[in-house]
Motif scaffolding. Structure first.
Motif, mmCIF file in Angstrom:
data_model
loop_
_atom_site.group_PDB
_atom_site.id
_atom_site.type_symbol
_atom_site.label_atom_id
_atom_site.label_comp_id
_atom_site.label_asym_id
_atom_site.label_seq_id
_atom_site.Cartn_x
_atom_site.Cartn_y
_atom_site.Cartn_z
ATOM 1 N N SER A 177 18.252 139.044 0.336
ATOM 2 C CA SER A 177 19.018 139.166 -0.838
ATOM 3 C C SER A 177 18.501 139.851 -2.052
ATOM 4 O O SER A 177 19.192 140.287 -2.814
ATOM 5 C CB SER A 177 19.848 137.996 -1.086
ATOM 6 O OG SER A 177 18.941 137.057 -1.739
ATOM 7 N N GLY A 178 17.156 139.503 -1.992
ATOM 8 C CA GLY A 178 16.286 139.815 -3.378
ATOM 9 C C GLY A 178 16.524 138.849 -4.349
ATOM 10 O O GLY A 178 15.966 139.153 -5.446
ATOM 11 N N VAL A 179 17.345 137.979 -4.352
ATOM 12 C CA VAL A 179 17.634 136.829 -5.108
ATOM 13 C C VAL A 179 16.624 135.810 -4.828
ATOM 14 O O VAL A 179 16.809 134.696 -3.889
ATOM 15 C CB VAL A 179 18.903 136.030 -5.241
ATOM 16 C CG1 VAL A 179 19.094 135.234 -6.386
ATOM 17 C CG2 VAL A 179 20.007 137.506 -5.534
ATOM 18 N N TRP A 180 15.359 135.705 -5.522
ATOM 19 C CA TRP A 180 14.463 134.724 -4.821
ATOM 20 C C TRP A 180 14.243 133.490 -6.147
ATOM 21 O O TRP A 180 13.694 132.444 -5.637
ATOM 22 C CB TRP A 180 13.090 135.515 -4.617
ATOM 23 C CG TRP A 180 12.967 136.413 -3.577
ATOM 24 C CD1 TRP A 180 14.095 136.566 -2.797
ATOM 25 C CD2 TRP A 180 12.210 137.211 -3.205
ATOM 26 N NE1 TRP A 180 13.861 137.610 -1.746
ATOM 27 C CE2 TRP A 180 12.511 138.027 -1.965
ATOM 28 C CE3 TRP A 180 10.876 137.613 -3.682
ATOM 29 C CZ2 TRP A 180 11.868 139.038 -1.439
ATOM 30 C CZ3 TRP A 180 9.983 138.646 -2.949
ATOM 31 C CH2 TRP A 180 10.590 139.225 -2.096
ATOM 32 N N SER A 181 14.455 133.952 -7.227
ATOM 33 C CA SER A 181 14.281 132.685 -8.317
ATOM 34 C C SER A 181 15.576 131.949 -8.066
ATOM 35 O O SER A 181 16.343 132.275 -7.430
ATOM 36 C CB SER A 181 14.464 133.632 -9.771
ATOM 37 O OG SER A 181 13.350 134.141 -9.991
ATOM 38 N N ARG A 182 15.365 130.749 -8.540
ATOM 39 C CA ARG A 182 16.393 129.676 -8.491
ATOM 40 C C ARG A 182 17.679 129.894 -8.754
ATOM 41 O O ARG A 182 18.088 130.469 -9.683
ATOM 42 C CB ARG A 182 16.189 128.416 -9.031
ATOM 43 C CG ARG A 182 16.320 128.289 -10.681
ATOM 44 C CD ARG A 182 16.570 126.772 -10.982
ATOM 45 N NE ARG A 182 17.686 126.291 -10.440
ATOM 46 C CZ ARG A 182 18.131 125.075 -9.959
ATOM 47 N NH1 ARG A 182 17.012 124.091 -10.005
ATOM 48 N NH2 ARG A 182 19.065 124.637 -9.540
#
Length: 471
Positions: A88-93
């Motif tokens: 997804s590329g959404v790695w931060s919380r």
């Protein structure tokens, strides 16, 4: 073996390498694949014999196969959400971290949970947002990992050590009130080794003296007192998800509480002081407090969600095997297994502890016992070194901040050590404590039979082992 090794180093050496053999990728994979089968007993096997010569004296070891590996990772069931996060590329919380927080709170029966970078900083956040500051004193046990005490020092507060109940390895409530002063602000009971502290006695003391209680439950996932999960009894509970823990994420921690206002402040503090609900990466409209950055990541949360599904079943297995092993070794002279308080309805058994008394083994030293047990193929450790006299305390006391915050007499290290003397803890650390790690409790009962047989074998060979140690 060194007399005292860190918990992490012990896990690294023994949980993954079994008897000290070099791990190959194929062996590691085989160990992981074998875990599902090891969680339940297989067909009855012949009990190991404790007769014969000790392995250290040239006999055959009781155990020659590897122990269950840790952590357990099952690609076919555990990887889907992790891969989705990575891709997804959404790695931060974001939403996955929130999902873990909700499910962790639900597993504990708590209202709220906050996932952060590690258990140490979970403690720091809780102390900070319960207004523990410079000039305050915090009561702690001496039988704990260094993080408990370093978290207190990080807030500028002074740790005050209260000795342990050696039967349970926990802080002794009967000794707490004698250490309370006008500076005392908090008590941190530590459910060390995954065995619950005596919260039924600690909480009334805290209430009487208007003290906050922060439970260090970093080793006590799903442990219970009167069917209430530890970490939900005090003002706040703190957990660790470090690689050796019963719920392993690699690194990670959590603060839990039923107090919405407190949890809102904790969220703000670990997110630059931005208001609760502020999304990661959004433009700040103004911070509401002095904060820091202790946020976690989405892929850590995905790992936690995968392993959380097995935690309850693994905890049951650990409890069953611990009780069985205790029954097998409790009558061996010189072996005194852990004791649980009467109101403990479930323990976590991050470690299986017992006290070794050399008088029951013809005077064989603990170091000699550990060496003999390892030779039988049983990984073991002497556990913690004494904490209340270590030089990191004096390093903090001699810092500019502490010298400005406290009167000179409070920072005299020699005097501090004398005032915080804990003789029962000294005996545990220096003479008696022995540990087995939690992964050893995940196999079949035949594994427990082998541990018991190895101890019995050493007991029968004690005279010769003492002579060997004297050469």
């Amino acid at each position: 073996m060194k007399k005292n090794v860190s918990r992490r180093e012990f896990i690294k050496r023994n949980s993954l390498t079994g008897l000290g053999a070099v791990i190959t990728p194929s062996l590691l994979a085989a160990g992981i694949d074998s875990q599902a089968a090891s969680l339940t007993d297989s067909a009855p096997t012949v009990l190991p014999s404790s007769s014969g010569q000790a392995a250290l004296l040239g006999g055959n070891p009781i155990r020659t196969k590897a122990w269950p590996t840790w952590p357990i990772w099952k690609p076919e069931t555990d990887e889907q959400q992790l891969l989705e996060v990575i891709r997804s590329g959404v790695w931060s919380r974001a939403k996955v971290a929130t999902e873990f927080e909700q499910k962790w709170a639900q597993a504990l029966g708590a209202k709220r949970s906050l996932l952060v970078v590690n258990g140490t900083n979970a403690l720091i956040i809780a102390l900070n947002q319960l207004n523990v500051r410079a000039g305050d004193e915090v009561i702690v046990p001496p039988y704990t990992f260094i993080a408990t005490v370093s978290a207190v020092l990080a807030t500028g507060a002074m740790p005050v050590f209260v000795d342990v109940d050696p039967e349970t390895f926990q802080i002794d409530p009967a000794k707490i009130e004698a250490k309370i002063t006008p500076r005392t602000k908090a008590i941190i009971p530590v459910h060390i080794l995954g065995l619950p502290a005596d919260m039924n006695r600690i909480m009334p003391i805290a209430k009487k003296h208007n003290l906050v209680v922060i439970e260090d439950a970093c080793q006590a996932h799903l442990a219970e007192i009167n069917h209430q999960k530890v970490g939900t009894i005090g003002n706040a509970g703190c957990f660790s998800f470090q690689n050796s823990k019963n719920l392993a994420i690699g690194e990670g921690g959590a603060v839990v509480s039923n107090d919405d206002s407190f949890m809102d402040r904790c969220f703000s503090y670990q997110n630059y002081g931005n208001p609760y609900g502020t999304a990661v990466g959004s433009v700040s409209t103004g911070s509401v407090m002095l904060g820091t950055k202790l946020r976690t990541t989405e892929y850590q949360a995905a790992i936690g969600l995968a392993l959380l599904k097995r935690l309850d079943g693994e905890t049951t297995t650990r409890n069953e095997n611990a009780a069985y092993l205790k029954s097998k070794i409790k009558d061996i002279p010189g072996i005194v297994p852990y004791k649980l308080y009467d109101n403990v309805t479930r323990a976590a058994f991050h470690l299986f502890p017992f006290r070794y008394q050399k008088e029951g083994f013809k005077g064989l030293s603990r170091a000699g016992f550990l060496k003999a047990l390892q030779a039988e193929g049983i990984p073991c450790s002497s556990g913690y070194a004494t904490l209340n006299n270590q030089q990191f305390l004096n390093d903090a006391f001699q810092s500019k901040n502490f010298r400005k915050m406290y009167p000179k007499e409070m920072l005299n290290f020699k005097q501090y050590v004398a005032q915080n003397h804990c003789p029962q803890n000294d005996k545990l650390c220096n003479e008696e404590a022995v540990w087995f790690t939690q992964n050893m409790l995940l196999g079949p009962k035949s594994d427990m039979d082998e541990i018991a047989a190895a101890i019995e074998k050493i007991h029968k060979n004690a005279d010769q082992l003492v002579k060997l140690s004297q050469k």
